[in-house]
Design a protein around this motif. Structure first.
Motif, short mmCIF file in Angstrom:
data_model
loop_
_atom_site.label_atom_id
_atom_site.label_comp_id
_atom_site.label_asym_id
_atom_site.label_seq_id
_atom_site.Cartn_x
_atom_site.Cartn_y
_atom_site.Cartn_z
N TYR A 8 -37.77 3.51 58.96
CA TYR A 8 -38.20 2.65 60.06
C TYR A 8 -37.41 1.36 60.01
O TYR A 8 -37.18 0.81 58.94
CB TYR A 8 -39.67 2.27 59.97
N ARG A 11 -38.31 -3.08 64.16
CA ARG A 11 -38.90 -2.85 65.49
C ARG A 11 -39.97 -1.75 65.45
O ARG A 11 -41.06 -1.91 66.00
CB ARG A 11 -37.80 -2.50 66.47
N ASP A 14 -42.98 -3.00 63.54
CA ASP A 14 -43.77 -3.89 64.39
C ASP A 14 -44.68 -3.08 65.32
O ASP A 14 -45.85 -3.43 65.50
CB ASP A 14 -42.85 -4.81 65.20
N ALA A 15 -44.16 -2.00 65.88
CA ALA A 15 -44.97 -1.17 66.77
C ALA A 15 -46.15 -0.55 66.02
O ALA A 15 -47.27 -0.50 66.53
CB ALA A 15 -44.11 -0.08 67.40
N ALA A 44 -39.55 -10.92 59.26
CA ALA A 44 -40.15 -10.58 60.56
C ALA A 44 -41.66 -10.85 60.60
O ALA A 44 -42.18 -11.26 61.64
CB ALA A 44 -39.88 -9.12 60.89
#
Length: 72
Positions: A8, A11, A14-15, A44
């Protein structure tokens, strides 16, 4: 249920966090193919979430009796 982060990017991670929350993610790696996303996740999501992904959640996954959820 736990979700690990191998393969992963930030992004996709985060999802997953938006849908499932911080408490189910653990840092995984595709070693020897790729490095873990530890530094990118810290940048992040911040230090508390990065600690949850790399320390607290894996301890809970493995049944450590002292595992606690970090305070926000």
């Amino acid at each position: 249920m736990f979700v690990e982060t191998s393969s992963y990017g930030v992004r996709a991670t985060d999802a997953v966090v938006r849908v499932l929350g911080v408490d189910v993610l653990v840092v995984g790696s595709d070693r020897p193919y790729a490095e873990p996303l530890t530094a990118q996740l810290h940048d992040a999501f911040g230090p508390a979430a990065a600690r949850a992904f790399s320390t607290v959640n894996p301890a809970r996954l493995l049944g450590a009796p002292h595992a606690t959820t970090p305070k926000p």
